[in-house]
Design a protein around this motif. Structure first.
Motif, PDB file in Angstrom:
ATOM      1  N   VAL A 149       0.847  -1.191   0.000  1.00 54.24           N
ATOM      2  CA  VAL A 149       0.000   0.000   0.000  1.00 54.24           C
ATOM      3  C   VAL A 149       0.880   1.238   0.000  1.00 54.24           C
ATOM      4  N   VAL A 150       0.541   2.206  -0.845  1.00 55.55           N
ATOM      5  CA  VAL A 150       1.177   3.523  -0.871  1.00 55.55           C
ATOM      6  C   VAL A 150       0.093   4.565  -0.667  1.00 55.55           C
ATOM      7  N   GLY A 151       0.316   5.494   0.233  1.00 56.27           N
ATOM      8  CA  GLY A 151      -0.639   6.561   0.463  1.00 56.27           C
ATOM      9  C   GLY A 151       0.057   7.888   0.647  1.00 56.27           C
ATOM     10  N   GLY A 152      -0.550   8.959   0.149  1.00 55.99           N
ATOM     11  CA  GLY A 152       0.065  10.269   0.283  1.00 55.99           C
ATOM     12  C   GLY A 152      -0.924  11.384   0.072  1.00 55.99           C
ATOM     13  N   LEU A 153      -0.432  12.604   0.237  1.00 54.70           N
ATOM     14  CA  LEU A 153      -1.241  13.794   0.039  1.00 54.70           C
ATOM     15  C   LEU A 153      -0.864  14.434  -1.287  1.00 54.70           C
ATOM     16  N   ARG A 154      -1.864  14.889  -1.992  1.00 58.91           N
ATOM     17  CA  ARG A 154      -1.669  15.390  -3.345  1.00 58.91           C
ATOM     18  C   ARG A 154      -1.584  16.910  -3.364  1.00 58.91           C
ATOM     19  N   GLY A 155      -0.516  17.415  -3.947  1.00 58.45           N
ATOM     20  CA  GLY A 155      -0.387  18.847  -4.159  1.00 58.45           C
ATOM     21  C   GLY A 155      -0.835  19.203  -5.566  1.00 58.45           C
ATOM     22  N   GLN A 156      -1.028  20.479  -5.814  1.00 59.40           N
ATOM     23  CA  GLN A 156      -1.502  20.911  -7.122  1.00 59.40           C
ATOM     24  C   GLN A 156      -0.849  22.240  -7.460  1.00 59.40           C
ATOM     25  N   VAL A 157      -0.182  22.291  -8.608  1.00 55.31           N
ATOM     26  CA  VAL A 157       0.472  23.504  -9.065  1.00 55.31           C
ATOM     27  C   VAL A 157      -0.371  24.221 -10.102  1.00 55.31           C
ATOM     28  N   ARG A 158      -0.909  23.466 -11.052  1.00 53.73           N
ATOM     29  CA  ARG A 158      -1.706  24.071 -12.113  1.00 53.73           C
ATOM     30  C   ARG A 158      -3.136  24.359 -11.647  1.00 53.73           C
ATOM     31  N   GLN A 159      -3.826  25.183 -12.404  1.00 52.63           N
ATOM     32  CA  GLN A 159      -5.202  25.526 -12.088  1.00 52.63           C
ATOM     33  C   GLN A 159      -6.138  24.357 -12.392  1.00 52.63           C
ATOM     34  N   ASN A 160      -7.308  24.355 -11.727  1.00 52.45           N
ATOM     35  CA  ASN A 160      -8.285  23.289 -11.973  1.00 52.45           C
ATOM     36  C   ASN A 160      -8.684  23.211 -13.435  1.00 52.45           C
ATOM     37  N   SER A 161      -8.770  24.354 -14.092  1.00 55.47           N
ATOM     38  CA  SER A 161      -9.176  24.356 -15.499  1.00 55.47           C
ATOM     39  C   SER A 161      -8.181  23.629 -16.381  1.00 55.47           C
ATOM     40  N   ASP A 162      -6.917  23.537 -15.953  1.00 54.31           N
ATOM     41  CA  ASP A 162      -5.903  22.810 -16.713  1.00 54.31           C
ATOM     42  C   ASP A 162      -5.916  21.329 -16.398  1.00 54.31           C
ATOM     43  N   LEU A 163      -6.413  20.954 -15.219  1.00 56.74           N
ATOM     44  CA  LEU A 163      -6.334  19.578 -14.763  1.00 56.74           C
ATOM     45  C   LEU A 163      -7.542  18.747 -15.142  1.00 56.74           C
ATOM     46  N   ILE A 164      -8.724  19.301 -15.002  1.00 57.03           N
ATOM     47  CA  ILE A 164      -9.930  18.495 -15.140  1.00 57.03           C
ATOM     48  C   ILE A 164     -10.082  17.868 -16.518  1.00 57.03           C
ATOM     49  N   PRO A 165      -9.838  18.611 -17.630  1.00 56.16           N
ATOM     50  CA  PRO A 165     -10.038  17.971 -18.938  1.00 56.16           C
ATOM     51  C   PRO A 165      -9.001  16.906 -19.262  1.00 56.16           C
ATOM     52  N   GLU A 166      -7.869  16.916 -18.574  1.00 59.68           N
ATOM     53  CA  GLU A 166      -6.779  16.012 -18.908  1.00 59.68           C
ATOM     54  C   GLU A 166      -6.851  14.747 -18.056  1.00 59.68           C
ATOM     55  N   GLN A 167      -7.199  13.624 -18.702  1.00 62.20           N
ATOM     56  CA  GLN A 167      -7.250  12.329 -18.023  1.00 62.20           C
ATOM     57  C   GLN A 167      -8.151  12.384 -16.778  1.00 62.20           C
ATOM     58  N   ASN A 168      -9.210  13.125 -16.845  1.00 66.98           N
ATOM     59  CA  ASN A 168     -10.218  13.288 -15.792  1.00 66.98           C
ATOM     60  C   ASN A 168      -9.625  13.457 -14.388  1.00 66.98           C
ATOM     61  N   TYR A 169      -8.500  14.170 -14.298  1.00 66.99           N
ATOM     62  CA  TYR A 169      -7.960  14.490 -12.975  1.00 66.99           C
ATOM     63  C   TYR A 169      -8.995  15.279 -12.177  1.00 66.99           C
ATOM     64  N   GLN A 170      -8.947  15.094 -10.863  1.00 66.02           N
ATOM     65  CA  GLN A 170      -9.858  15.821  -9.988  1.00 66.02           C
ATOM     66  C   GLN A 170      -9.101  16.943  -9.288  1.00 66.02           C
ATOM     67  N   PRO A 171      -9.766  18.049  -8.973  1.00 65.26           N
ATOM     68  CA  PRO A 171      -9.098  19.124  -8.225  1.00 65.26           C
ATOM     69  C   PRO A 171      -8.642  18.626  -6.862  1.00 65.26           C
ATOM     70  N   ILE A 172      -7.601  19.228  -6.353  1.00 55.36           N
ATOM     71  CA  ILE A 172      -7.074  18.805  -5.059  1.00 55.36           C
ATOM     72  C   ILE A 172      -8.117  18.973  -3.957  1.00 55.36           C
ATOM     73  N   THR A 173      -8.988  19.970  -4.088  1.00 54.96           N
ATOM     74  CA  THR A 173     -10.003  20.190  -3.057  1.00 54.96           C
ATOM     75  C   THR A 173     -10.991  19.035  -2.978  1.00 54.96           C
ATOM     76  N   ASP A 174     -11.119  18.266  -4.065  1.00 56.21           N
ATOM     77  CA  ASP A 174     -12.030  17.121  -4.074  1.00 56.21           C
ATOM     78  C   ASP A 174     -11.307  15.805  -3.806  1.00 56.21           C
ATOM     79  N   SER A 175      -9.982  15.809  -3.901  1.00 59.29           N
ATOM     80  CA  SER A 175      -9.257  14.547  -3.823  1.00 59.29           C
ATOM     81  C   SER A 175      -7.857  14.787  -3.264  1.00 59.29           C
ATOM     82  N   ARG A 176      -7.786  15.180  -2.002  1.00 67.26           N
ATOM     83  CA  ARG A 176      -6.487  15.531  -1.425  1.00 67.26           C
ATOM     84  C   ARG A 176      -5.657  14.296  -1.087  1.00 67.26           C
TER      85      ARG A 176
END
Length: 404
Positions: A149-176
């Motif tokens: 098992v690997v577990g960690g906290l996700r950081g985010q550098v780019r804006q949500n508008s750049d992340l969501i359309p690409e490979q259905n990434y979720q914003p950090i606020t929804d998936s920390r």
């Protein structure tokens, strides 16, 4: 008979200078301070260590059958005694806490500074950001079963508008909180079956996710899929067969499903290998069939590892008979002049349609990697990309990596 571990260590290793405690302390504290906002980065193996250290199998040092992730006891010993410039204790927390034989624990902290010029009139963009903050554990359950098992906290550098359309990434606020890998495995006498979330064995498995062989073939950052994988590993060859599907729990990462086959044959002198591979992936609106070859060879006299991967993708959009073929390839050399230092040069090409000449991307990358002491790594990467008919991009990335 000499065991594989003895061959890898070259017999009784000569003792080298121990890393000063100040160096180890600064490396650890520096990484902890840098990873203040915490992020996540895929933990891959370093193909440069295969063959150059006398070890021909990636599972000699890692719990995962195809390498990558948490080091086993032998891998930690090697990191402490033969892979770092200054030798030291490679065990978890420098051996301060003795774990039971059935449990292995680790962690990865990684921070980075990046400077990128993409020809934007606003000028060069720079950022200082966290890349990885993971804890990982592997437990032996008995009857040849183990859990990882690997577990960690996700950081985010780019804006949500750049992340969501690409490979259905979720914003950090929804998936920390994320778990990039979690799997159950049965392994006995070379045979194994593994089920869970991880990358299917395929290709060179470089740590750099920006390379085309990772980014454009389904192995980009946070693109781990859910898999059922099985195969056989011996000193001479290994075979991995995998069926994969999208992340059905978090709906994060790849949206493809399909199957992967990877077969590697090692040379009798244990200095190189050649592999053939295939991947079928079906996603929304398009399917693709990938076939490729992978080669590695280590010239001991030059302390240089040569590596190459070439893949052709047959792209099949839904609702039309207009198919196309894509080529993705990489050639690289890694020079290991002294212990702990790796100099790598990569040349890449991604031609999105072999019938159209101006659809290619080319890139050259130089990487300076230094492992000064056990548990620490510094890496400086410079990358230049050019797209035919478009612009150029220049990137400089400095990383500090510390593992528990």
């Amino acid at each position: 008979m000499t065991s594989e571990c003895e061959r890898a260590a070259g017999g009784t290793a000569a003792r080298r200078p121990r890393a000063p405690w100040a160096l180890k302390f600064l490396a650890g504290v520096g990484a902890w301070l840098i990873v203040g906002g915490i992020g996540a980065r895929s933990a891959q193996a370093y193909p440069q260590w295969q063959f150059s250290t006398g070890v021909s199998r990636c599972d000699s040092c890692h719990f995962a059958p195809a390498g990558g992730g948490l080091l086993n006891g032998y891998g930690r010993d090697e990191s402490g005694e033969t892979l770092s410039t200054f030798s030291g204790e490679g065990a978890f927390l420098y051996g301060a806490i003795k774990m039971p034989s059935w449990l292995a624990v680790g962690g990865d902290l990684r921070g980075a500074f990046v400077s990128q010029d993409v020809g934007d009139p606003s000028g060069t963009a720079t950022a200082f950001f966290p890349m990885q903050a993971d804890l990982e554990a592997r437990a032996y359950l008995g009857l040849n079963f183990s859990m990882y098992v690997v577990g960690g906290l996700r950081g985010q550098v780019r804006q949500n508008s750049d992340l969501i359309p690409e490979q259905n990434y979720q914003p950090i606020t929804d998936s920390r909180f994320i778990s990039r890998e979690h799997w159950l495995q049965w392994k006995y006498d070379g045979w194994y079956v593994r089920a869970g979330r991880f990358y299917a064995p395929f290709g060179l498995r470089l740590a750099e996710h920006v390379t085309y062989i990772r980014r454009d073939l389904g192995f980009d950052l946070l693109s781990e899929s859910y898999n059922v994988s099985g195969g056989y590993i011996s000193d001479q060859w290994e075979l991995h067969l995998t069926a994969f599907a999208p992340d059905f729990l978090r709906h994060m990462g790849s949206v493809e499903s399909g199957g992967v086959a990877y077969f590697e044959r090692r040379f009798p002198n244990e200095k190189g290998s050649v592999a053939v591979q295939s991947r079928f992936a079906s996603g929304p609106g398009i399917s693709r069939l990938i076939g490729g070859v992978v080669g590695k060879y280590y010239l001991e006299d030059l302390r240089t590892l040569f590596m190459v991967e070439a893949d052709v993708s047959h792209l099949m959009p839904e609702g039309t008979s207009a198919t196309s073929n894509q080529f993705v390839g990489l050639a690289g050399i890694s020079v290991l002049p002294v212990r702990g230092l790796i100099l790598t040069a990569l040349a890449e090409r991604n031609q999105e349609d072999l019938r159209v000449s101006n659809t290619s991307w080319d890139a050259v990358t130089g990487i300076l990697g230094w492992f000064p002491a056990p548990h620490s790594e510094l890496q400086l990467m410079g990358r230049f990309q050019r797209a035919e008919g478009e612009g150029e991009a220049k990137t400089v990335l400095l990383q500090i990596h510390y593992y528990l």
